[in-house]
Design a protein around this motif. Structure first.
Motif, PDB file in Angstrom:
ATOM      1  N   ALA A 170       0.834  -1.204   0.000  1.00  0.00           N
ATOM      2  CA  ALA A 170       0.000   0.000   0.000  1.00  0.00           C
ATOM      3  C   ALA A 170       0.867   1.251   0.000  1.00  0.00           C
ATOM      4  O   ALA A 170       2.010   1.243   0.480  1.00  0.00           O
ATOM      5  CB  ALA A 170      -0.932   0.020   1.208  1.00  0.00           C
ATOM      6  N   LYS A 237      -2.264  -0.909  -3.341  1.00  0.00           N
ATOM      7  CA  LYS A 237      -3.367   0.047  -3.268  1.00  0.00           C
ATOM      8  C   LYS A 237      -2.808   1.418  -2.936  1.00  0.00           C
ATOM      9  O   LYS A 237      -1.743   1.542  -2.317  1.00  0.00           O
ATOM     10  CB  LYS A 237      -4.400  -0.395  -2.240  1.00  0.00           C
ATOM     11  CG  LYS A 237      -3.912  -0.480  -0.803  1.00  0.00           C
ATOM     12  CD  LYS A 237      -5.054  -0.956   0.106  1.00  0.00           C
ATOM     13  CE  LYS A 237      -4.636  -0.951   1.569  1.00  0.00           C
ATOM     14  NZ  LYS A 237      -5.778  -1.355   2.444  1.00  0.00           N
ATOM     15  N   GLN A 239      -3.420   5.570  -1.689  1.00  0.00           N
ATOM     16  CA  GLN A 239      -4.153   6.652  -1.032  1.00  0.00           C
ATOM     17  C   GLN A 239      -3.327   7.915  -1.250  1.00  0.00           C
ATOM     18  O   GLN A 239      -2.143   7.950  -0.921  1.00  0.00           O
ATOM     19  CB  GLN A 239      -4.273   6.337   0.462  1.00  0.00           C
ATOM     20  CG  GLN A 239      -4.878   7.415   1.325  1.00  0.00           C
ATOM     21  CD  GLN A 239      -5.035   6.935   2.757  1.00  0.00           C
ATOM     22  OE1 GLN A 239      -6.023   6.303   3.100  1.00  0.00           O
ATOM     23  NE2 GLN A 239      -4.054   7.206   3.611  1.00  0.00           N
ATOM     24  N   HIS A 266      -5.969  -0.020 -11.270  1.00  0.00           N
ATOM     25  CA  HIS A 266      -6.779  -0.882 -10.407  1.00  0.00           C
ATOM     26  C   HIS A 266      -8.180  -1.148 -10.962  1.00  0.00           C
ATOM     27  O   HIS A 266      -8.974  -1.840 -10.326  1.00  0.00           O
ATOM     28  CB  HIS A 266      -6.879  -0.272  -9.008  1.00  0.00           C
ATOM     29  CG  HIS A 266      -5.613  -0.379  -8.211  1.00  0.00           C
ATOM     30  ND1 HIS A 266      -5.025  -1.579  -7.896  1.00  0.00           N
ATOM     31  CD2 HIS A 266      -4.794   0.577  -7.692  1.00  0.00           C
ATOM     32  CE1 HIS A 266      -3.919  -1.382  -7.192  1.00  0.00           C
ATOM     33  NE2 HIS A 266      -3.754  -0.073  -7.070  1.00  0.00           N
ATOM     34  N   ASP A 289     -14.938   0.317  -4.402  1.00  0.00           N
ATOM     35  CA  ASP A 289     -15.437   0.131  -3.035  1.00  0.00           C
ATOM     36  C   ASP A 289     -14.509   0.736  -1.990  1.00  0.00           C
ATOM     37  O   ASP A 289     -14.713   0.561  -0.787  1.00  0.00           O
ATOM     38  CB  ASP A 289     -15.659  -1.359  -2.751  1.00  0.00           C
ATOM     39  CG  ASP A 289     -14.369  -2.171  -2.841  1.00  0.00           C
ATOM     40  OD1 ASP A 289     -13.292  -1.580  -3.065  1.00  0.00           O
ATOM     41  OD2 ASP A 289     -14.442  -3.410  -2.711  1.00  0.00           O
ATOM     42  N   GLY A 290     -13.486   1.466  -2.455  1.00  0.00           N
ATOM     43  CA  GLY A 290     -12.596   2.147  -1.529  1.00  0.00           C
ATOM     44  C   GLY A 290     -11.475   1.304  -0.970  1.00  0.00           C
ATOM     45  O   GLY A 290     -10.730   1.763  -0.095  1.00  0.00           O
ATOM     46  N   THR A 291     -11.303   0.094  -1.484  1.00  0.00           N
ATOM     47  CA  THR A 291     -10.247  -0.777  -0.962  1.00  0.00           C
ATOM     48  C   THR A 291      -8.961  -0.707  -1.778  1.00  0.00           C
ATOM     49  O   THR A 291      -7.919  -1.195  -1.333  1.00  0.00           O
ATOM     50  CB  THR A 291     -10.718  -2.246  -0.924  1.00  0.00           C
ATOM     51  OG1 THR A 291     -11.062  -2.678  -2.253  1.00  0.00           O
ATOM     52  CG2 THR A 291     -11.929  -2.397  -0.014  1.00  0.00           C
ATOM     53  N   LYS A 292      -9.014  -0.101  -2.975  1.00  0.00           N
ATOM     54  CA  LYS A 292      -7.827  -0.035  -3.829  1.00  0.00           C
ATOM     55  C   LYS A 292      -7.330   1.383  -4.084  1.00  0.00           C
ATOM     56  O   LYS A 292      -6.134   1.589  -4.311  1.00  0.00           O
ATOM     57  CB  LYS A 292      -8.112  -0.718  -5.174  1.00  0.00           C
ATOM     58  CG  LYS A 292      -8.347  -2.207  -5.073  1.00  0.00           C
ATOM     59  CD  LYS A 292      -8.587  -2.812  -6.449  1.00  0.00           C
ATOM     60  CE  LYS A 292      -8.779  -4.317  -6.365  1.00  0.00           C
ATOM     61  NZ  LYS A 292      -9.016  -4.920  -7.710  1.00  0.00           N
ATOM     62  N   TRP A 315      -5.045   2.646   6.571  1.00  0.00           N
ATOM     63  CA  TRP A 315      -4.991   2.258   5.160  1.00  0.00           C
ATOM     64  C   TRP A 315      -4.025   1.083   4.962  1.00  0.00           C
ATOM     65  O   TRP A 315      -4.277   0.172   4.191  1.00  0.00           O
ATOM     66  CB  TRP A 315      -4.559   3.460   4.336  1.00  0.00           C
ATOM     67  CG  TRP A 315      -4.444   3.225   2.855  1.00  0.00           C
ATOM     68  CD1 TRP A 315      -3.316   3.232   2.105  1.00  0.00           C
ATOM     69  CD2 TRP A 315      -5.526   2.968   1.940  1.00  0.00           C
ATOM     70  NE1 TRP A 315      -3.598   2.997   0.779  1.00  0.00           N
ATOM     71  CE2 TRP A 315      -4.959   2.834   0.644  1.00  0.00           C
ATOM     72  CE3 TRP A 315      -6.907   2.843   2.086  1.00  0.00           C
ATOM     73  CZ2 TRP A 315      -5.732   2.565  -0.482  1.00  0.00           C
ATOM     74  CZ3 TRP A 315      -7.671   2.589   0.945  1.00  0.00           C
ATOM     75  CH2 TRP A 315      -7.095   2.454  -0.306  1.00  0.00           C
ATOM     76  N   GLY A 317      -3.424  -1.105   7.189  1.00  0.00           N
ATOM     77  CA  GLY A 317      -3.931  -2.275   7.904  1.00  0.00           C
ATOM     78  C   GLY A 317      -3.076  -2.660   9.085  1.00  0.00           C
ATOM     79  O   GLY A 317      -3.036  -3.836   9.483  1.00  0.00           O
TER      80      GLY A 317
END
Length: 318
Positions: A170, A237, A239, A266, A289-292, A315, A317
């Motif tokens: 990430a 992923k 952000q 993605h 869905d905001g996960t990638k 983000w 995790g």
């Protein structure tokens, strides 16, 4: 305006780091609970420097965070500006790596072919070597290695995610530009670079930006997901954060182009905005869905967007 901005960045980068007293070295010989300079970690083609922070409570297979400073900055200066990471590292079991670039006004090289090519011998190669060394030294979980950076550090975060997608799970970066935006520029600093990218003058389709990412790391035989010609890297992923009052690195186009680039990689499209997230004045832009992929637009904020360490860790995790 440019001169005043440079003074601001240089001043914030020079802030000292008030580290606690070391608790003594562990079995790996690296002191705990103190920012420590590492003299050697392997091939270092561009003479990078490295400091790191490892908590004394480190156990099992910890996570690794590579944290990159902006132009005119240093690793220790960036550590002082992101102390939340050190504070939380003990309870969340991670090591923070704070490398320093000593070239081109302490900016990361995000322009040369060597740095925009996997194992090409540029800054990106040195950073990848640091990550691999740290992962081995601390017996880190290879699926829990992350990268973050501000300004030039954000630009390099996007490059590292492109050239070394297998190293990171990430990315969370602040006030940057798309990976490859400065390709071919004579330099990467505000003084040496072609300003077209920083001014928002490099515009591409999502597919064109995705091609730039994929060109940095041709997929080796036997690697990646999918079969045959459809195989590809699994990219981390992303952000990304940007202040809408940033006139140093153009917000309106560079923020959009970053989201376009990683949205295409993605295969996700914009779905919704969430206002006042994570704090009032910020808007979270959700893709898929905001996960990638997610973006954070900060209203009224200039080039230096404060690091939101807790949100970054969520983000990641960890």
């Amino acid at each position: 305006m440019l001169f005043k901005t440079l003074i601001l960045l240089a001043g914030t980068a020079a802030v000292g780091h008030a580290a606690p007293s070391p608790q003594g070295p562990s079995a790996d010989g690296i002191p705990r609970d103190v920012l420590t300079q590492i003299p050697s970690w392997g091939p270092n083609p561009t003479n990078l420097q490295l400091h790191l922070y490892a908590p004394s409570t480190l156990t099992g297979k910890p996570s690794i965070i590579l944290a990159l400073h902006g132009c005119f900055g240093t690793g220790p200066g960036h550590a002082a500006m992101t102390q939340g990471f050190q504070t939380l590292s003990s309870s969340r079991n991670f090591v923070v790596l704070y490398p320093s670039s000593i070239n081109d006004n302490n900016c990361w090289d995000v322009a040369s072919l060597s740095s925009l090519t996997r194992d090409g011998g540029g800054d990106s190669t040195g950073l990848a070597t640091i990550v691999r060394w740290a992962s081995t030294t601390f017996n880190a979980d290879p699926k829990r290695v992350f990268i973050t950076g501000s300004s030039s550090g954000c630009m390099m975060s996007n490059v590292m995610a492109s050239a070394y997608p297998d190293l990171f799970s990430a990315v969370s970066c602040y006030s940057g530009v798309p990976a490859g935006c400065l390709a071919g520029s004579p330099g990467s600093s505000p003084i040496s670079a072609d300003q077209t990218c920083a001014n928002g003058g490099i515009r591409k389709t999502g597919e064109e930006w995705a091609a730039v990412v994929k060109a940095m790391a041709p997929l080796p035989e036997g690697k990646g997901k999918g079969k045959g010609k459809g195989r590809e890297w699994k990219y981390p992923k992303v952000q990304t954060w940007h202040g809408d009052n940033d006139f140093f690195v153009n917000y309106f186009h560079n923020f959009e182009e970053q989201l376009k680039q990683w949205g295409t990689i993605h295969e996700v499209e914009f779905t919704r905005n969430e206002t006042s997230v994570p704090v009032p004045g910020y808007t979270k832009m959700v893709y898929g869905d905001g996960t990638k992929l997610v973006g954070y637009s900060a209203s009224g904020v200039g080039h230096v967007v404060p690091q939101h360490e807790v949100v970054d860790l969520e983000w990641f995790g960890i």
